[in-house]
Design an enzyme around this catalytic site. Structure first.
Site, PDB file in Angstrom:
ATOM      1  N   ASP A  77     -42.468-110.937  71.671  1.00 40.74           N
ATOM      2  CA  ASP A  77     -43.814-111.124  72.187  1.00 40.74           C
ATOM      3  C   ASP A  77     -43.775-112.341  73.108  1.00 40.74           C
ATOM      4  O   ASP A  77     -43.635-113.478  72.642  1.00 40.74           O
ATOM      5  CB  ASP A  77     -44.787-111.352  71.026  1.00 40.74           C
ATOM      6  CG  ASP A  77     -46.226-111.612  71.480  1.00 40.74           C
ATOM      7  OD1 ASP A  77     -46.476-111.677  72.709  1.00 40.74           O
ATOM      8  OD2 ASP A  77     -47.095-111.770  70.603  1.00 40.74           O
ATOM      9  N   TYR A 122     -56.596-111.558  86.678  1.00 43.81           N
ATOM     10  CA  TYR A 122     -55.322-111.134  87.255  1.00 43.81           C
ATOM     11  C   TYR A 122     -54.977-111.972  88.477  1.00 43.81           C
ATOM     12  O   TYR A 122     -53.856-112.470  88.619  1.00 43.81           O
ATOM     13  CB  TYR A 122     -55.388-109.649  87.621  1.00 43.81           C
ATOM     14  CG  TYR A 122     -54.042-109.070  88.013  1.00 43.81           C
ATOM     15  CD1 TYR A 122     -53.133-108.665  87.047  1.00 43.81           C
ATOM     16  CD2 TYR A 122     -53.690-108.930  89.351  1.00 43.81           C
ATOM     17  CE1 TYR A 122     -51.900-108.139  87.399  1.00 43.81           C
ATOM     18  CE2 TYR A 122     -52.461-108.407  89.717  1.00 43.81           C
ATOM     19  CZ  TYR A 122     -51.567-108.013  88.740  1.00 43.81           C
ATOM     20  OH  TYR A 122     -50.342-107.504  89.099  1.00 43.81           O
ATOM     21  N   LYS A 135     -51.805-114.622  89.025  1.00 46.67           N
ATOM     22  CA  LYS A 135     -50.763-114.422  90.027  1.00 46.67           C
ATOM     23  C   LYS A 135     -50.716-115.560  91.049  1.00 46.67           C
ATOM     24  O   LYS A 135     -49.635-115.886  91.558  1.00 46.67           O
ATOM     25  CB  LYS A 135     -50.952-113.071  90.715  1.00 46.67           C
ATOM     26  CG  LYS A 135     -50.752-111.887  89.775  1.00 46.67           C
ATOM     27  CD  LYS A 135     -49.380-111.926  89.085  1.00 46.67           C
ATOM     28  CE  LYS A 135     -49.142-110.716  88.214  1.00 46.67           C
ATOM     29  NZ  LYS A 135     -47.796-110.734  87.565  1.00 46.67           N
TER      30      LYS A 135
END
Length: 248
Positions: free
Chosen positions: A58, A153, A157
Protein backbone atom coordinates in the site's frame (compact mmCIF):
# COMPACT_ATOMS: atom_id res chain seq x y z
CA UNK A 1 24.56 -7.27 -14.23
CA UNK A 2 20.80 -7.24 -14.78
CA UNK A 3 19.13 -3.99 -13.85
CA UNK A 4 16.31 -3.98 -11.29
CA UNK A 5 13.18 -1.87 -11.86
CA UNK A 6 10.24 -1.12 -9.58
CA UNK A 7 6.84 -0.32 -11.08
CA UNK A 8 4.03 0.82 -8.79
CA UNK A 9 0.43 0.31 -9.83
CA UNK A 10 1.66 -2.69 -11.83
CA UNK A 11 -1.57 -4.67 -11.64
CA UNK A 12 -3.40 -2.82 -14.41
CA UNK A 13 -3.30 -0.19 -17.12
CA UNK A 14 -0.14 1.82 -17.73
CA UNK A 15 1.75 0.13 -14.90
CA UNK A 16 1.00 -3.34 -16.17
CA UNK A 17 1.94 -2.51 -19.76
CA UNK A 18 5.13 -0.75 -18.70
CA UNK A 19 6.19 -3.63 -16.48
CA UNK A 20 5.90 -5.94 -19.48
CA UNK A 21 7.86 -3.56 -21.70
CA UNK A 22 10.64 -3.16 -19.13
CA UNK A 23 10.92 -6.92 -18.72
CA UNK A 24 11.14 -7.28 -22.51
CA UNK A 25 13.93 -4.67 -22.48
CA UNK A 26 15.99 -6.78 -20.09
CA UNK A 27 15.06 -5.46 -16.64
CA UNK A 28 14.01 -7.64 -13.75
CA UNK A 29 10.81 -5.91 -12.71
CA UNK A 30 9.45 -5.69 -9.17
CA UNK A 31 5.68 -5.33 -9.42
CA UNK A 32 4.04 -3.26 -6.70
CA UNK A 33 0.31 -2.97 -6.01
CA UNK A 34 -2.26 -3.53 -3.33
CA UNK A 35 -3.78 -6.68 -4.85
CA UNK A 36 -1.54 -9.73 -5.06
CA UNK A 37 -3.91 -11.41 -7.53
CA UNK A 38 -3.63 -8.50 -9.99
CA UNK A 39 0.17 -8.61 -9.80
CA UNK A 40 0.16 -12.34 -10.47
CA UNK A 41 -2.06 -11.72 -13.50
CA UNK A 42 0.59 -9.31 -14.81
CA UNK A 43 3.24 -12.00 -14.39
CA UNK A 44 1.06 -14.53 -16.21
CA UNK A 45 0.23 -12.10 -19.01
CA UNK A 46 3.90 -11.50 -19.80
CA UNK A 47 5.17 -14.98 -18.92
CA UNK A 48 7.29 -13.22 -16.34
CA UNK A 49 8.03 -15.93 -13.79
CA UNK A 50 11.78 -15.43 -14.31
CA UNK A 51 11.76 -11.69 -15.00
CA UNK A 52 9.23 -10.34 -12.50
CA UNK A 53 8.73 -10.34 -8.73
CA UNK A 54 5.37 -9.44 -7.17
CA UNK A 55 5.33 -7.57 -3.84
CA UNK A 56 2.00 -6.35 -2.52
CA UNK A 57 2.23 -2.89 -0.98
CA UNK A 58 0.00 0.00 0.00
CA UNK A 59 1.91 3.04 -1.24
CA UNK A 60 0.06 5.32 1.21
CA UNK A 61 1.35 3.37 4.21
CA UNK A 62 4.86 4.19 5.42
CA UNK A 63 5.48 0.79 7.02
CA UNK A 64 4.26 -1.03 3.92
CA UNK A 65 6.56 1.02 1.69
CA UNK A 66 9.53 0.55 4.02
CA UNK A 67 8.91 -3.21 3.92
CA UNK A 68 8.76 -3.08 0.11
CA UNK A 69 12.22 -1.53 -0.19
CA UNK A 70 13.68 -3.80 2.49
CA UNK A 71 12.46 -6.79 0.49
CA UNK A 72 13.85 -5.39 -2.78
CA UNK A 73 17.24 -4.92 -1.13
CA UNK A 74 17.13 -8.41 0.37
CA UNK A 75 16.11 -10.12 -2.87
CA UNK A 76 18.07 -8.11 -5.43
CA UNK A 77 20.68 -6.10 -3.54
CA UNK A 78 20.01 -2.90 -5.47
CA UNK A 79 17.47 -0.86 -7.44
CA UNK A 80 18.22 0.86 -10.74
CA UNK A 81 14.85 2.26 -11.79
CA UNK A 82 11.59 3.40 -10.20
CA UNK A 83 8.50 4.06 -12.29
CA UNK A 84 6.43 5.99 -9.74
CA UNK A 85 3.10 5.29 -11.40
CA UNK A 86 0.36 4.43 -8.88
CA UNK A 87 -2.53 6.89 -8.97
CA UNK A 88 -6.26 7.34 -8.64
CA UNK A 89 -9.01 9.93 -9.10
CA UNK A 90 -12.59 10.83 -8.17
CA UNK A 91 -15.43 12.05 -10.41
CA UNK A 92 -15.26 15.64 -11.65
CA UNK A 93 -17.01 18.19 -9.42
CA UNK A 94 -16.65 21.77 -8.14
CA UNK A 95 -14.52 22.19 -5.03
CA UNK A 96 -17.52 22.92 -2.76
CA UNK A 97 -19.05 19.54 -3.65
CA UNK A 98 -15.78 17.70 -2.96
CA UNK A 99 -15.64 15.96 0.40
CA UNK A 100 -12.50 16.01 2.50
CA UNK A 101 -12.48 12.21 2.29
CA UNK A 102 -12.44 12.38 -1.53
CA UNK A 103 -9.63 14.94 -1.43
CA UNK A 104 -7.59 12.70 0.83
CA UNK A 105 -8.30 9.63 -1.32
CA UNK A 106 -6.58 11.28 -4.29
CA UNK A 107 -3.81 13.13 -2.43
CA UNK A 108 -2.88 10.08 -0.33
CA UNK A 109 -2.12 7.97 -3.40
CA UNK A 110 -1.08 10.50 -6.04
CA UNK A 111 1.13 12.67 -3.82
CA UNK A 112 1.82 11.08 -0.44
CA UNK A 113 2.27 7.65 -2.03
CA UNK A 114 4.52 9.06 -4.73
CA UNK A 115 6.58 10.80 -2.06
CA UNK A 116 7.00 7.60 -0.02
CA UNK A 117 8.04 5.58 -3.09
CA UNK A 118 10.48 8.28 -4.26
CA UNK A 119 11.88 8.55 -0.73
CA UNK A 120 12.47 4.80 -0.46
CA UNK A 121 13.91 4.53 -3.96
CA UNK A 122 16.23 7.49 -3.47
CA UNK A 123 17.52 6.08 -0.18
CA UNK A 124 18.35 2.69 -1.67
CA UNK A 125 19.95 4.20 -4.78
CA UNK A 126 22.04 6.53 -2.62
CA UNK A 127 23.51 3.82 -0.40
CA UNK A 128 24.03 1.03 -2.94
CA UNK A 129 27.32 0.33 -4.71
CA UNK A 130 27.65 1.38 -7.46
CA UNK A 131 25.64 4.39 -6.36
CA UNK A 132 22.80 5.86 -8.41
CA UNK A 133 19.68 5.09 -10.38
CA UNK A 134 16.71 6.70 -12.09
CA UNK A 135 13.26 7.73 -10.86
CA UNK A 136 10.51 8.39 -13.41
CA UNK A 137 7.43 10.06 -11.99
CA UNK A 138 4.08 9.66 -13.71
CA UNK A 139 2.73 13.19 -13.97
CA UNK A 140 -0.09 14.15 -16.30
CA UNK A 141 -1.07 16.87 -18.70
CA UNK A 142 -2.96 18.03 -15.60
CA UNK A 143 0.46 19.02 -14.28
CA UNK A 144 0.21 21.84 -16.84
CA UNK A 145 -3.51 22.59 -17.30
CA UNK A 146 -6.58 21.42 -15.35
CA UNK A 147 -9.70 19.73 -16.52
CA UNK A 148 -13.00 21.13 -15.22
CA UNK A 149 -13.78 20.00 -11.68
CA UNK A 150 -10.41 18.33 -11.07
CA UNK A 151 -9.10 20.05 -7.93
CA UNK A 152 -7.48 17.09 -6.11
CA UNK A 153 -6.05 15.43 -9.21
CA UNK A 154 -4.65 18.66 -10.67
CA UNK A 155 -3.16 19.75 -7.34
CA UNK A 156 -1.51 16.35 -6.92
CA UNK A 157 0.03 16.42 -10.39
CA UNK A 158 1.31 19.99 -10.06
CA UNK A 159 2.97 18.80 -6.85
CA UNK A 160 4.54 15.85 -8.67
CA UNK A 161 6.30 18.34 -10.95
CA UNK A 162 7.80 19.99 -7.87
CA UNK A 163 8.88 16.58 -6.59
CA UNK A 164 10.50 15.77 -9.93
CA UNK A 165 12.41 19.03 -10.12
CA UNK A 166 13.66 18.74 -6.54
CA UNK A 167 14.75 15.11 -6.87
CA UNK A 168 16.49 15.92 -10.15
CA UNK A 169 18.49 18.60 -8.35
CA UNK A 170 19.14 16.76 -5.09
CA UNK A 171 20.00 13.54 -6.91
CA UNK A 172 22.97 15.02 -8.76
CA UNK A 173 25.32 14.43 -5.85
CA UNK A 174 24.41 10.73 -5.79
CA UNK A 175 24.14 9.93 -9.53
CA UNK A 176 20.35 9.73 -9.27
CA UNK A 177 18.44 11.07 -12.26
CA UNK A 178 14.78 12.00 -12.05
CA UNK A 179 12.38 12.72 -14.90
CA UNK A 180 8.65 12.94 -15.46
CA UNK A 181 6.30 11.61 -18.11
CA UNK A 182 3.11 13.64 -18.58
CA UNK A 183 0.43 11.51 -20.17
CA UNK A 184 -2.72 12.60 -21.95
CA UNK A 185 -5.64 10.26 -22.66
CA UNK A 186 -4.13 6.81 -22.40
CA UNK A 187 -6.76 4.14 -22.99
CA UNK A 188 -7.34 2.58 -19.57
CA UNK A 189 -10.11 1.99 -17.04
CA UNK A 190 -9.55 5.52 -15.68
CA UNK A 191 -10.16 7.07 -19.11
CA UNK A 192 -13.02 4.88 -20.36
CA UNK A 193 -15.48 7.78 -19.94
CA UNK A 194 -13.58 9.76 -22.59
CA UNK A 195 -15.00 7.53 -25.29
CA UNK A 196 -18.51 8.60 -24.26
CA UNK A 197 -17.93 12.21 -23.27
CA UNK A 198 -16.20 14.27 -20.61
CA UNK A 199 -16.63 17.90 -19.46
CA UNK A 200 -14.92 20.58 -21.56
CA UNK A 201 -13.83 24.09 -20.60
CA UNK A 202 -16.79 25.61 -22.46
CA UNK A 203 -19.28 23.60 -20.41
CA UNK A 204 -20.01 21.03 -23.10
CA UNK A 205 -19.63 17.26 -22.88
CA UNK A 206 -17.60 15.72 -25.70
CA UNK A 207 -15.79 12.47 -26.38
CA UNK A 208 -12.01 12.66 -26.69
CA UNK A 209 -9.49 10.52 -28.58
CA UNK A 210 -7.32 8.12 -26.60
CA UNK A 211 -4.09 6.27 -27.36
CA UNK A 212 -2.87 2.76 -26.66
CA UNK A 213 -1.00 2.35 -23.35
CA UNK A 214 1.78 0.53 -25.25
CA UNK A 215 2.98 3.91 -26.51
CA UNK A 216 3.41 5.12 -22.92
CA UNK A 217 5.22 1.92 -21.99
CA UNK A 218 7.60 2.34 -24.93
CA UNK A 219 8.25 5.97 -23.93
CA UNK A 220 9.09 4.97 -20.34
CA UNK A 221 11.49 2.30 -21.60
CA UNK A 222 13.16 4.91 -23.81
CA UNK A 223 13.70 7.13 -20.76
CA UNK A 224 14.83 4.17 -18.64
CA UNK A 225 17.49 2.94 -21.06
CA UNK A 226 19.41 6.22 -21.16
CA UNK A 227 22.76 6.28 -19.34
CA UNK A 228 22.62 8.16 -16.05
CA UNK A 229 24.69 10.90 -17.68
CA UNK A 230 21.57 11.79 -19.73
CA UNK A 231 18.03 12.49 -18.60
CA UNK A 232 14.64 13.18 -20.15
CA UNK A 233 13.56 15.82 -17.64
CA UNK A 234 9.97 16.12 -18.88
CA UNK A 235 8.17 14.26 -21.64
CA UNK A 236 4.59 14.86 -22.78
CA UNK A 237 2.94 12.00 -24.65
CA UNK A 238 -0.69 12.34 -25.66
CA UNK A 239 -3.38 11.37 -28.10
CA UNK A 240 -2.52 13.65 -31.01
CA UNK A 241 -5.96 15.26 -31.45
CA UNK A 242 -6.99 15.60 -27.83
CA UNK A 243 -7.86 19.09 -26.52
CA UNK A 244 -4.62 19.93 -24.75
CA UNK A 245 -2.82 22.20 -27.18
CA UNK A 246 -5.39 24.96 -27.44
CA UNK A 247 -7.48 23.61 -24.57
CA UNK A 248 -10.09 26.07 -23.36
Amino acid sequence: MQQIALVTGAGSGIGQQTAGALAAAGFHVVLCGRRETALQQTIEQYDGAASMTAISCDVTNERSVDALFAQIEELHGRLDLVFNNAGNNVPAMPIDELSVEQWRTVIDVNLHGAFLIARGGFALMRKQDPQGGRIINNGSISAHVPRPGSVPYTVSKHAITGLTRTLSLDGRAFNIACGQIDIGNAASAMTEAMRVGVPQADGSIKPEPVMDTQHIADAVVNMALLPLSANVQFMTIMASSMPFIGRG
